[in-house]
Design a protein around this motif. Structure first.
Motif, mmCIF file in Angstrom:
data_model
loop_
_atom_site.group_PDB
_atom_site.id
_atom_site.type_symbol
_atom_site.label_atom_id
_atom_site.label_comp_id
_atom_site.label_asym_id
_atom_site.label_seq_id
_atom_site.Cartn_x
_atom_site.Cartn_y
_atom_site.Cartn_z
ATOM 1 N N HIS B 180 8.319 24.921 52.904
ATOM 2 C CA HIS B 180 9.547 24.172 53.176
ATOM 3 C C HIS B 180 10.761 25.086 53.272
ATOM 4 C CE1 HIS B 180 9.171 19.709 53.167
ATOM 5 N NE2 HIS B 180 7.925 20.110 53.033
ATOM 6 N N LEU B 181 10.783 26.102 52.417
ATOM 7 C CA LEU B 181 11.895 27.052 52.447
ATOM 8 C C LEU B 181 11.923 27.810 53.784
ATOM 9 C CD1 LEU B 181 14.177 28.554 50.950
ATOM 10 C CD2 LEU B 181 12.436 30.162 50.124
ATOM 11 N N GLU B 183 10.664 26.878 56.610
ATOM 12 C CA GLU B 183 11.027 25.951 57.680
ATOM 13 C C GLU B 183 12.530 25.662 57.663
ATOM 14 O OE1 GLU B 183 9.364 24.561 60.122
ATOM 15 O OE2 GLU B 183 7.314 25.203 59.686
ATOM 16 N N ARG B 184 13.098 25.529 56.466
ATOM 17 C CA ARG B 184 14.534 25.249 56.369
ATOM 18 C C ARG B 184 15.349 26.404 56.938
ATOM 19 N NH1 ARG B 184 17.644 24.853 50.654
ATOM 20 N NH2 ARG B 184 17.373 27.106 50.778
ATOM 21 N N GLU B 185 15.000 27.626 56.528
ATOM 22 C CA GLU B 185 15.778 28.785 56.995
ATOM 23 C C GLU B 185 15.634 28.957 58.503
ATOM 24 O OE1 GLU B 185 17.934 30.632 54.812
ATOM 25 O OE2 GLU B 185 17.442 28.749 53.781
ATOM 26 N N LYS B 186 14.454 28.658 59.018
ATOM 27 C CA LYS B 186 14.263 28.752 60.469
ATOM 28 C C LYS B 186 15.183 27.759 61.192
ATOM 29 C CE LYS B 186 10.945 28.141 64.173
ATOM 30 N NZ LYS B 186 9.620 27.672 64.592
ATOM 31 N N ARG B 187 15.257 26.564 60.641
ATOM 32 C CA ARG B 187 16.074 25.508 61.237
ATOM 33 C C ARG B 187 17.555 25.887 61.183
ATOM 34 N NH1 ARG B 187 13.296 21.759 58.394
ATOM 35 N NH2 ARG B 187 14.986 21.620 56.882
ATOM 36 N N VAL B 188 17.982 26.296 59.994
ATOM 37 C CA VAL B 188 19.397 26.590 59.765
ATOM 38 C C VAL B 188 19.863 27.766 60.615
ATOM 39 C CG1 VAL B 188 21.008 27.459 58.016
ATOM 40 C CG2 VAL B 188 19.382 25.642 57.432
ATOM 41 N N LYS B 190 18.592 29.026 63.453
ATOM 42 C CA LYS B 190 17.991 29.201 64.777
ATOM 43 C C LYS B 190 18.978 29.625 65.862
ATOM 44 C CE LYS B 190 17.469 24.338 66.153
ATOM 45 N NZ LYS B 190 18.754 24.001 66.710
ATOM 46 N N HIS B 202 13.425 33.189 45.453
ATOM 47 C CA HIS B 202 12.306 32.335 45.859
ATOM 48 C C HIS B 202 11.058 33.153 46.220
ATOM 49 C CE1 HIS B 202 15.046 29.039 45.770
ATOM 50 N NE2 HIS B 202 15.774 29.487 46.771
ATOM 51 N N GLU B 273 16.620 21.116 44.610
ATOM 52 C CA GLU B 273 17.673 21.505 45.554
ATOM 53 C C GLU B 273 17.440 20.854 46.919
ATOM 54 O OE1 GLU B 273 18.093 25.821 45.898
ATOM 55 O OE2 GLU B 273 18.792 25.542 47.968
ATOM 56 N N MET B 274 16.180 20.717 47.289
ATOM 57 C CA MET B 274 15.865 20.169 48.611
ATOM 58 C C MET B 274 15.569 18.669 48.567
ATOM 59 S SD MET B 274 13.632 23.288 50.322
ATOM 60 C CE MET B 274 13.680 22.646 52.001
#
Lengths: 341, 341
Positions: B180-181, B183-188, B190, B202, B273-274
């Motif tokens: 999930h981490l 995927e989140r960083e990839k999204r944020v 991009k 982490h 946090e998520m």
């Protein structure tokens, strides 16, 4: 990474495999041979276990727009099992891993499994397990086959000796022409509403491509005659490439005679219609899934009597190279891709 | 075919596998068990051979935009070998089939193989062969692993008995939060030119996802203590789903206690946090690649003394179902997906 980016094509498949496997080490005494043959060989004492894996991906190895799933299931099992047969071993179990794209329905998978089980039944093997995962773009199938043999029965690629006869189990190039026909009809009919592909008279070629047969019967017949091949390989990449593999592994050369390479009438006819040299189809077409093997010269008479295989040439010393002899006696050095496709 | 088109999702993975394998027949006496466990079991006399296959496809099982190829190589071997470990057998050989997309360079494959060989070395297995084909859309990797065991040592999913203790080899949900981490960083990040993903603190979660460890040491320790699990499974789909597999195969129920399910501090922190319930990460997250197993109740003391595993509950009669007990004593029936992800 951008600065060090070598395209895979620049190495070729064999160069690539050599490079990747160079770092691999052997840690288990039971590992007798690893890369470099149709199957890995694992020690069981008097017997050995053979293990081979084969992946097919949609769009590269098959096109679902004309490849019926039942036939595809049949073919993947034959391909997987052929690698075990090419070691002169008895195939017994296979496992199947599937990457399934969203467009594949349960009924489509039913057909795939029906074809797999049909082949498994003919070949006497058990489908003993598998794995399914999703695939974003297209169907992927990996078959891993296992077989058993007495240690002394195993035939490697590396055993060919000077003067050995080179044999093949059927005519060549037919599967290649079957594939070309399917591709042509797809191209021609792509914008037509009710397409009627012209397959009449070409059924043999289609069957050779869509439903290749494993030659267990020929291996059984050789065994009954007491003929043990000195080397053997599954004809999957084409005669030229696979013969070169045998020569490379056996450190020998070969002379094969053009007029002895069997090509079916249907193959020649369609090749000529499509302006393809039938010899190229036979030498480089690939996907024949026949067996290419060598036997000692003193077995010539019994091999001829069997009447199940064609003898297309003989093994020579390494320095002589791998040579195709034309009807007028000219020798042409055989490359993996003898001519441009 | 259009009229009979059932979506695969409607059956679920287990329903699909049951449907597809229903038609398969057993023809070889050496086939002891086929589908339905972590690996197929093949008779060798006193010993058995275990065989298991596992496919991973790009975009579904891994994302190359953040999954380093060296780690991916390591992980595919661990995943493949884990299915053999989950039968309480010694993994010995693996074969690798690769579908290679055009964007993969030779150097990228070098890294993949470096990671694979690194894992193979740690686990004492040999990579004995493989197959490469092209893939139009993305990298595909199939690992088929083979192992050996004495017949009496093999642990199936089906051996759990009432009162047995349910054990796991590490905390759960960490790999899921690592994913999930990423995927989140990839999204944020991009649309950002020089992205600097926030991974500090982490590292543990990332390692659990990117580089899971095989628990050979725990199996060795159990053996030394004379503890043979009664049932075992690789935790790949999540505790809820995999425990239900054991119960289904063993025709039993289970009670596990929420407060006994180990969840790492880092997992809980990031989950909060998520806005993810850490219990859901632990129950349904999957990809833990730990071992879930049962031992007889009379081994309680020695299991506790070992200090290597967590005992999270016990096996009950089938009628009691598979139940999660909350700290206030309430029992919740555990579904494969206990809650929505």
């Amino acid at each position: 990474m951008k600065q060090n980016s070598t395209e895979i094509a620049s190495l070729g498949e064999f160069g690539l495999i050599e490079r990747l496997t160079a770092r691999l080490q052997r840690r288990n005494d039971s590992t007798l041979t690893a890369a470099g043959d149709d199957a890995a060989v694992i020690d069981l004492g008097d017997e050995v276990m053979l293990l081979s894996t084969d992946m097919m991906t949609e769009g590269i190895d098959f096109d679902l727009s004309y490849f019926p799933l039942k036939h595809l299931g049949y073919k993947v099992i034959v391909r997987g099992v052929n690698d075990i047969l090419a070691m002169n071993a008895k195939p017994q179990q296979v496992v199947v891993a599937l990457g399934i794209s969203a467009k594949i329905s349960v009924e489509a998978l039913d057909q795939l499994y029906e074809g797999m089980e049909h082949a498994a039944k003919e070949l006497g093997v058990d489908i003993v397990g598998g794995d399914t995962t999703a695939s974003i773009n297209g169907l992927v199938i990996t078959i891993t086959a296992m077989g058993r043999a007495k240690k002394s029965d195993v035939v490697y690629r590396s055993g060919a000796k000077e003067h050995d006869l080179i044999c093949i189990t059927s005519n060549l190039g037919a599967a290649y022409m079957g594939l070309h026909l399917l591709e042509r009809e797809k191209r021609v009919l792509k914008d037509i509403d009710n397409p009627e592909p012209k397959f009449a008279g070409h059924e043999y070629l289609l069957e050779r491509y869509l439903k290749p047969r494993a030659r267990i019967n020929i291996l059984d017949a050789l065994k009954e005659e007491g003929i043990q091949p000195t080397s053997m390989i599954d004809l999957s990449d084409g005669l030229a490439s696979d013969l070169r593999q045998i020569c490379r592994s056996s450190k020998c050369g070969a002379r094969i005679y053009l007029e002895r390479i069997p090509i079916a009438r249907q193959t020649t006819e369609l090749a000529e219609e499509m302006h393809i040299d039938p010899v190229i189809a036979a030498l480089n077409g690939g996907e024949d899934h026949e067996l290419l093997f060598t036997v000692p010269i003193d077995k010539q008479e019994s091999i001829m009597r069997l009447g199940l295989v064609d003898v297309i040439g003989h093994i020579t010393r390494e320095e002589a190279g791998v040579v195709l002899v034309t009807p007028d006696g000219e020798g042409i050095a055989l490359k993996a891709q003898a001519f441009d496709r």
